[in-house]
Design a protein around this motif. Structure first.
Motif, PDB file in Angstrom:
ATOM      1  N   ASP A  61       0.859  -1.217   0.006  1.00 57.36           N
ATOM      2  CA  ASP A  61      -0.123  -0.024   0.004  1.00 57.36           C
ATOM      3  C   ASP A  61       0.776   1.155  -0.099  1.00 57.36           C
ATOM      4  OD1 ASP A  61       1.034  -0.400   2.691  1.00 57.36           O
ATOM      5  OD2 ASP A  61      -0.698   0.302   3.557  1.00 57.36           O
ATOM      6  N   GLU A  62       1.894   1.173  -0.531  1.00 51.25           N
ATOM      7  CA  GLU A  62       2.766   2.292  -0.619  1.00 51.25           C
ATOM      8  C   GLU A  62       3.329   2.644  -2.198  1.00 51.25           C
ATOM      9  OE1 GLU A  62       5.198   2.191   3.753  1.00 51.25           O
ATOM     10  OE2 GLU A  62       6.130   1.364   1.752  1.00 51.25           O
ATOM     11  N   LEU A  63       3.907   3.766  -2.063  1.00 53.22           N
ATOM     12  CA  LEU A  63       4.220   4.125  -3.328  1.00 53.22           C
ATOM     13  C   LEU A  63       5.491   5.342  -3.122  1.00 53.22           C
ATOM     14  CD1 LEU A  63       2.044   6.771  -5.539  1.00 53.22           C
ATOM     15  CD2 LEU A  63       2.071   6.504  -3.079  1.00 53.22           C
ATOM     16  N   ARG A  64       6.420   5.544  -4.029  1.00 48.80           N
ATOM     17  CA  ARG A  64       7.426   6.485  -4.032  1.00 48.80           C
ATOM     18  C   ARG A  64       7.170   7.455  -4.876  1.00 48.80           C
ATOM     19  NH1 ARG A  64      10.920   2.025  -4.578  1.00 48.80           N
ATOM     20  NH2 ARG A  64      11.914   1.184  -2.880  1.00 48.80           N
ATOM     21  N   LEU A  65       7.683   8.925  -4.467  1.00 50.88           N
ATOM     22  CA  LEU A  65       7.385  10.140  -5.415  1.00 50.88           C
ATOM     23  C   LEU A  65       8.530  10.754  -5.633  1.00 50.88           C
ATOM     24  CD1 LEU A  65       4.013  11.307  -3.917  1.00 50.88           C
ATOM     25  CD2 LEU A  65       4.238   9.908  -6.115  1.00 50.88           C
ATOM     26  N   ILE A  66       8.658  11.376  -6.622  1.00 50.06           N
ATOM     27  CA  ILE A  66       9.984  12.147  -7.045  1.00 50.06           C
ATOM     28  C   ILE A  66       9.685  13.433  -6.303  1.00 50.06           C
ATOM     29  CG2 ILE A  66      11.463  13.228  -8.512  1.00 50.06           C
ATOM     30  CD1 ILE A  66      10.895  10.656 -10.237  1.00 50.06           C
ATOM     31  N   VAL A  67      10.502  14.160  -5.564  1.00 50.20           N
ATOM     32  CA  VAL A  67      10.517  15.633  -5.217  1.00 50.20           C
ATOM     33  C   VAL A  67      11.606  16.467  -5.946  1.00 50.20           C
ATOM     34  CG1 VAL A  67      10.669  17.256  -3.388  1.00 50.20           C
ATOM     35  CG2 VAL A  67      10.180  14.891  -2.914  1.00 50.20           C
ATOM     36  N   LEU A  68      10.926  17.079  -7.045  1.00 44.44           N
ATOM     37  CA  LEU A  68      11.648  18.062  -8.169  1.00 44.44           C
ATOM     38  C   LEU A  68      11.830  19.301  -7.394  1.00 44.44           C
ATOM     39  CD1 LEU A  68      10.243  17.341 -11.672  1.00 44.44           C
ATOM     40  CD2 LEU A  68      12.735  16.898 -10.935  1.00 44.44           C
ATOM     41  N   LEU A  69      13.268  19.828  -7.069  1.00 46.66           N
ATOM     42  CA  LEU A  69      13.339  20.994  -6.575  1.00 46.66           C
ATOM     43  C   LEU A  69      13.506  22.076  -7.327  1.00 46.66           C
ATOM     44  CD1 LEU A  69      15.646  19.810  -3.527  1.00 46.66           C
ATOM     45  CD2 LEU A  69      13.216  20.176  -3.403  1.00 46.66           C
ATOM     46  N   ALA A  70      13.467  23.412  -6.955  1.00 39.95           N
ATOM     47  CA  ALA A  70      13.497  24.432  -8.199  1.00 39.95           C
ATOM     48  C   ALA A  70      14.948  24.719  -8.650  1.00 39.95           C
ATOM     49  CB  ALA A  70      12.850  25.682  -7.382  1.00 39.95           C
ATOM     50  N   SER A  71      14.950  25.028  -9.734  1.00 37.48           N
ATOM     51  CA  SER A  71      15.981  25.605 -10.320  1.00 37.48           C
ATOM     52  C   SER A  71      15.697  26.506 -11.651  1.00 37.48           C
ATOM     53  CB  SER A  71      17.044  24.587 -10.790  1.00 37.48           C
ATOM     54  OG  SER A  71      18.352  25.086 -11.542  1.00 37.48           O
ATOM     55  N   ASP A 100      18.122  27.845 -13.436  1.00 36.33           N
ATOM     56  CA  ASP A 100      19.149  27.256 -14.401  1.00 36.33           C
ATOM     57  C   ASP A 100      18.691  25.985 -15.066  1.00 36.33           C
ATOM     58  OD1 ASP A 100      21.516  26.603 -15.725  1.00 36.33           O
ATOM     59  OD2 ASP A 100      22.833  26.743 -14.108  1.00 36.33           O
ATOM     60  N   TYR A 101      18.705  26.060 -16.293  1.00 39.59           N
ATOM     61  CA  TYR A 101      18.259  24.929 -17.137  1.00 39.59           C
ATOM     62  C   TYR A 101      19.572  23.934 -17.091  1.00 39.59           C
ATOM     63  CZ  TYR A 101      17.186  22.022 -21.099  1.00 39.59           C
ATOM     64  OH  TYR A 101      16.732  20.882 -22.080  1.00 39.59           O
ATOM     65  N   THR A 102      20.807  24.262 -16.921  1.00 45.09           N
ATOM     66  CA  THR A 102      21.990  23.197 -17.234  1.00 45.09           C
ATOM     67  C   THR A 102      22.275  22.785 -15.562  1.00 45.09           C
ATOM     68  OG1 THR A 102      23.272  25.170 -16.998  1.00 45.09           O
ATOM     69  CG2 THR A 102      22.898  24.690 -18.933  1.00 45.09           C
ATOM     70  N   TYR A 103      21.556  23.106 -14.695  1.00 45.21           N
ATOM     71  CA  TYR A 103      21.751  22.537 -13.312  1.00 45.21           C
ATOM     72  C   TYR A 103      21.620  21.219 -13.434  1.00 45.21           C
ATOM     73  CZ  TYR A 103      22.230  22.602  -8.156  1.00 45.21           C
ATOM     74  OH  TYR A 103      22.680  22.349  -6.973  1.00 45.21           O
ATOM     75  N   PRO A 104      22.769  20.469 -12.611  1.00 43.24           N
ATOM     76  CA  PRO A 104      22.429  18.850 -12.611  1.00 43.24           C
ATOM     77  C   PRO A 104      21.182  18.480 -12.142  1.00 43.24           C
ATOM     78  CG  PRO A 104      24.521  19.902 -11.770  1.00 43.24           C
ATOM     79  CD  PRO A 104      23.682  20.843 -11.925  1.00 43.24           C
ATOM     80  N   PHE A 113      12.499  19.330 -17.901  1.00 41.57           N
ATOM     81  CA  PHE A 113      11.557  20.164 -18.315  1.00 41.57           C
ATOM     82  C   PHE A 113      10.684  20.268 -17.535  1.00 41.57           C
ATOM     83  CE2 PHE A 113      13.004  18.261 -22.655  1.00 41.57           C
ATOM     84  CZ  PHE A 113      13.620  19.214 -23.082  1.00 41.57           C
ATOM     85  N   LEU A 114      10.245  19.448 -16.616  1.00 42.92           N
ATOM     86  CA  LEU A 114       9.169  19.429 -15.590  1.00 42.92           C
ATOM     87  C   LEU A 114       9.970  20.332 -14.306  1.00 42.92           C
ATOM     88  CD1 LEU A 114       7.747  15.823 -15.385  1.00 42.92           C
ATOM     89  CD2 LEU A 114       6.751  17.963 -16.172  1.00 42.92           C
ATOM     90  N   ARG A 115      11.196  20.423 -14.016  1.00 41.85           N
ATOM     91  CA  ARG A 115      11.793  21.073 -12.989  1.00 41.85           C
ATOM     92  C   ARG A 115      11.062  22.327 -12.617  1.00 41.85           C
ATOM     93  NH1 ARG A 115      17.939  20.565 -12.223  1.00 41.85           N
ATOM     94  NH2 ARG A 115      17.853  21.671 -14.073  1.00 41.85           N
ATOM     95  N   PRO A 116      10.526  22.967 -11.770  1.00 40.42           N
ATOM     96  CA  PRO A 116       9.958  24.104 -11.337  1.00 40.42           C
ATOM     97  C   PRO A 116      10.954  25.336 -11.125  1.00 40.42           C
ATOM     98  CG  PRO A 116       9.736  22.937  -9.324  1.00 40.42           C
ATOM     99  CD  PRO A 116      10.468  22.110 -10.348  1.00 40.42           C
ATOM    100  N   TRP A 117      10.224  26.424 -11.578  1.00 40.33           N
ATOM    101  CA  TRP A 117      11.279  27.565 -11.207  1.00 40.33           C
ATOM    102  C   TRP A 117      11.299  28.135  -9.696  1.00 40.33           C
ATOM    103  CZ3 TRP A 117      12.400  31.782 -15.142  1.00 40.33           C
ATOM    104  CH2 TRP A 117      12.366  31.250 -16.311  1.00 40.33           C
ATOM    105  N   GLY A 118      10.287  27.721  -8.959  1.00 35.88           N
ATOM    106  CA  GLY A 118      10.315  27.991  -7.681  1.00 35.88           C
ATOM    107  C   GLY A 118       9.395  26.894  -7.045  1.00 35.88           C
ATOM    108  N   GLY A 119       9.822  26.799  -5.430  1.00 38.70           N
ATOM    109  CA  GLY A 119       9.058  25.634  -4.701  1.00 38.70           C
ATOM    110  C   GLY A 119       9.630  24.055  -5.000  1.00 38.70           C
ATOM    111  N   SER A 120       8.773  23.280  -5.176  1.00 39.15           N
ATOM    112  CA  SER A 120       8.968  21.879  -5.538  1.00 39.15           C
ATOM    113  C   SER A 120       7.858  21.174  -6.173  1.00 39.15           C
ATOM    114  CB  SER A 120       9.140  20.940  -4.179  1.00 39.15           C
ATOM    115  OG  SER A 120       8.097  20.951  -3.350  1.00 39.15           O
TER     116      SER A 120
END
Length: 280
Positions: free
Chosen positions: A116-126, A128-132, A188-195
């Protein structure tokens, strides 16, 4: 799945230098090319499951449709696989169903998901498009989890290249998880602010853990039906930034077709739309 600075490190001090991470504690940076070379001997696909025994497929046939069994000269004993044979991975895969006691600990997936569990990815803001590409992984209960978006895509892209050749850095230690070239959808999904919370099967499911993979695949319909929205990724050649190093503009599909002069029916011919799950 590799920790490139020290497997025993308890206080990581990771900084970004250039376009990659750098560990100030140990004075090292990951040798990504070496990791890719080591991964080439591994199959990009999970081990093949063993065939079910005859009579145990759990198939049904509509009563209104005539059905007859074709003649088969083979006996049941000839059709039945050797139940005593050990289960192994496909040829050249280098992976089996279970891990031996001598296997190193999994640094990215320290424990198997419960049913009954799942993993989720937390995409943090950046900005800079070239940031790792660096993400965190969180485990949640199915019935008590934050809103998330689910990605729909094809692993191999348009050229069918399913080789693991692109590094994704995970967690506070920036452990390396090698993915296919479609990993850039996260950029492309990485947000500019927040997560942003995202579910991607190739990352959120431990592909080397057969029991976990089977349990998660069995509830994929629920994962997609309960997400906030499903995001379809067709490839970087469809999502084009206005300038190098910048994020692409957000726009409607019809506007994208007009902007890049791509015929709509040409888009429908892409590999993504040939997937069985999409067709059905």
């Amino acid at each position: 799945m590799t920790r490139w600075h020290s497997a025993t490190c308890r206080a990581p001090d990771i900084k970004v230098r250039g376009r990659g991470p750098y560990c100030k504690t140990y004075g090292v940076e990951p040798d990504v090319q070496k990791l890719i070379a080591a991964k080439k001997n591994d199959s990009p696909f999970p081990p093949c499951p063993r065939d079910e025994l005859p009579g145990r497929f759990n198939f049904s046939w509509p009563s209104t449709v005539p059905y007859s069994s074709p003649p088969d000269s083979r006996t049941t004993a000839q059709l039945r696989p050797n139940a005593s044979a050990p289960y192994t991975a496909c040829a050249n895969s280098g992976r089996g169903q279970t891990r031996g006691n001598s296997s190193p600990p999994n640094l990215i997936y320290p424990s198997r998901l419960k049913v009954d569990e799942l993993r989720l990815i937390v995409l943090l803001a950046s900005a800079d498009y070239t940031y790792p590409m660096h993400v965190d992984l969180e485990t949640h209960r199915d019935y008590c989890c934050p809103e998330y978006e689910a990605m729909s895509y094809s692993w191999g892209g348009e050229n069918g290249d399913s080789s693991s050749c692109c590094p994704l850095f995970v967690g506070p230690h920036w452990d390396v998880l090698l993915l296919t070239k479609n990993w850039d959808m996260l950029r492309f999904l990485r947000p500019w602010g927040g997560s942003r919370m995202v579910w991607v099967d190739s990352i959120c499911i431990n592909q080397d853990d057969v029991p976990e993979r089977e349990a998660q695949v069995a509830k994929i319909a629920r994962i997609y039906s309960e997400c906030r929205q499903a995001v379809v990724y067709l490839g970087a050649d469809i999502v084009k930034p206005t300038a190098p190093g910048q994020y692409p503009p957000r726009q409607q599909l019809e506007d994208s077709v007009e902007r890049y002069e791509v015929d709509f029916f040409t888009i429908l011919k892409r590999r993504y739309f040939s997937r069985v799950w999409i067709i059905q």
